[in-house]
Design a protein around this motif. Structure first.
Motif, PDB file in Angstrom:
ATOM      1  N   PRO A 109      -1.315  -1.835   3.201  1.00  0.00           N
ATOM      2  CA  PRO A 109      -0.054  -2.565   3.052  1.00  0.00           C
ATOM      3  C   PRO A 109       1.054  -1.848   3.516  1.00  0.00           C
ATOM      4  O   PRO A 109       1.212  -0.599   3.298  1.00  0.00           O
ATOM      5  N   ALA A 127       4.433  -6.505   2.452  1.00  0.00           N
ATOM      6  CA  ALA A 127       2.949  -7.184   2.344  1.00  0.00           C
ATOM      7  C   ALA A 127       2.137  -6.536   1.221  1.00  0.00           C
ATOM      8  O   ALA A 127       2.115  -5.313   1.239  1.00  0.00           O
ATOM      9  N   ARG A 128       1.656  -7.437   0.347  1.00  0.00           N
ATOM     10  CA  ARG A 128       0.560  -6.902  -0.656  1.00  0.00           C
ATOM     11  C   ARG A 128      -0.643  -6.377  -0.061  1.00  0.00           C
ATOM     12  O   ARG A 128      -1.174  -5.750  -0.562  1.00  0.00           O
ATOM     13  N   TYR A 129      -1.062  -7.239   0.967  1.00  0.00           N
ATOM     14  CA  TYR A 129      -2.548  -7.207   1.660  1.00  0.00           C
ATOM     15  C   TYR A 129      -2.315  -7.565   3.040  1.00  0.00           C
ATOM     16  O   TYR A 129      -1.407  -8.421   3.555  1.00  0.00           O
ATOM     17  N   TYR A 137      -1.449 -11.609   6.659  1.00  0.00           N
ATOM     18  CA  TYR A 137      -0.748 -10.856   5.786  1.00  0.00           C
ATOM     19  C   TYR A 137      -0.452 -11.636   4.754  1.00  0.00           C
ATOM     20  O   TYR A 137       0.000 -12.846   4.659  1.00  0.00           O
ATOM     21  N   GLN A 157       1.780 -11.965   1.316  1.00  0.00           N
ATOM     22  CA  GLN A 157       3.117 -11.398   0.721  1.00  0.00           C
ATOM     23  C   GLN A 157       3.107 -12.133  -0.702  1.00  0.00           C
ATOM     24  O   GLN A 157       2.817 -13.233  -1.018  1.00  0.00           O
TER      25      GLN A 157
END
Length: 150
Positions: free
Chosen positions: A47, A51-53, A65, A67
């Motif tokens: 990340p 962006a978390r992932y 992405y 978020q």
């Protein structure tokens, strides 16, 4: 007897082929309480800020992405209105995926299609890029159709 065995063999081969085709996708569960069904070959990337992932096709070029930020909207409608007021953003529709409401949009400046929802006190945004890849956008529809609350 040979016909029965032959028919059983053909049916089992057809069944195995169907399972292999259906098995090309996999389900990924997220800590936030949802899962997505992703195409075979997709991988996770480290990340970045905002962006978390980050997920995408292993060959590159197609990305998702995810978020997340604390929800600052009183309702789904107020979130949807805020998205509609953003520069370079076109709202397309509201979606219902597994009972969860999403605001769908296109972010022209990012070459991305996205959808946002309010879940567990957070605003989750799913951004798919590149938006100008029509084959990928068809794939995106399938990915989001596989959204499930768990």
């Amino acid at each position: 007897m040979k016909r029965v065995v032959g028919l059983a063999l053909v049916l089992s081969l057809l069944f195995c082929a169907a399972c292999a085709e259906a098995g090309g996708a996999f389900t990924l569960k997220f800590d936030e309480g949802f899962s997505l069904t992703l195409p075979a070959g997709w991988v996770s990337y480290p990340p970045t800020e905002g962006a978390r992932y980050i997920l995408g096709a292993g060959a590159g070029g197609r990305y998702l992405y995810i978020q997340a930020e604390p929800a600052r909207y009183e309702s789904f409608e107020s979130m949807q209105d805020a998205i509609a007021r953003r520069d370079h953003c076109q709202t397309t529709s509201a979606l219902d995926l597994d009972g969860q409401r999403f605001a769908a949009f296109i972010a022209d400046d990012l070459n991305a299609s996205g959808c946002a929802t309010l879940l567990n006190g957070e605003m989750l945004v799913f951004l798919f890029t590149p938006q100008d890849d029509p084959d990928y956008m068809l794939e995106v529809a399938g990915i989001m159709a596989g959204f499930r609350l768990r």
